[in-house]
Design a protein around this motif. Sequence first.
Motif, PDB file in Angstrom:
ATOM      1  N   GLU A  24       0.830  -1.214   0.000  1.00  0.00           N
ATOM      2  CA  GLU A  24       0.000   0.000   0.000  1.00  0.00           C
ATOM      3  C   GLU A  24       0.861   1.261   0.000  1.00  0.00           C
ATOM      4  N   ARG A  25       1.921   1.267   0.809  1.00  0.00           N
ATOM      5  CA  ARG A  25       2.738   2.474   0.969  1.00  0.00           C
ATOM      6  C   ARG A  25       3.956   2.529   0.041  1.00  0.00           C
ATOM      7  N   PRO A  27       4.267   2.579  -3.383  1.00  0.00           N
ATOM      8  CA  PRO A  27       4.226   3.580  -4.465  1.00  0.00           C
ATOM      9  C   PRO A  27       4.429   5.011  -3.967  1.00  0.00           C
ATOM     10  N   SER A  28       3.848   5.348  -2.812  1.00  0.00           N
ATOM     11  CA  SER A  28       4.033   6.714  -2.303  1.00  0.00           C
ATOM     12  C   SER A  28       5.473   6.928  -1.838  1.00  0.00           C
ATOM     13  N   ALA A  31       7.552   7.476  -4.966  1.00  0.00           N
ATOM     14  CA  ALA A  31       7.319   8.828  -5.495  1.00  0.00           C
ATOM     15  C   ALA A  31       8.063   9.858  -4.645  1.00  0.00           C
ATOM     16  N   TRP A  32       8.051   9.669  -3.315  1.00  0.00           N
ATOM     17  CA  TRP A  32       8.775  10.594  -2.442  1.00  0.00           C
ATOM     18  C   TRP A  32      10.278  10.555  -2.731  1.00  0.00           C
ATOM     19  N   ARG A  35      10.993  12.381  -5.969  1.00  0.00           N
ATOM     20  CA  ARG A  35      10.928  13.849  -5.777  1.00  0.00           C
ATOM     21  C   ARG A  35      12.177  14.356  -5.058  1.00  0.00           C
TER      22      ARG A  35
END
Length: 131
Positions: A24-25, A27-28, A31-32, A35
């Motif tokens: 669940e976490r 992909p985020s 992405a972080w 960035r």
Amino acid sequence: MFDSIGWGEIVVLIVAGLFILGPERLPSAAAWAARAIRQVRDYATGAREQLRGELGPEFDELRKPLEELRGLRNFNPRTAVQRTLFDDDPPAPKPNGHAPKPNMTKSTPPPAPTPPILTKNEVPPVDPDAT
């Protein structure tokens, strides 16, 4: 950037991220991380452009020694010694344009004196300083 990290290590990091963060976490978190890497790259580019703007042509003069050091990264002592010992190419001109004369490139030492041939039952000379 990923010169020292191979594909095997990247796969291990992804699998470890799946186990640690969960599906669940992940992909985020990816992405972080993307960035953050992009932001660091933008900061480095901005700093380089700011230095180039402030220093002008002197910035390129400061980069020349760094480029020479980067060229030494691929230095192989074995090939350098082989090239020095076995290549008979004439030496390149120096930065001031001076090229040595062909007869000055390599000097051959004079031949060593040949020892006298001993006759049968003759005792060879002894050098007391050599012992």
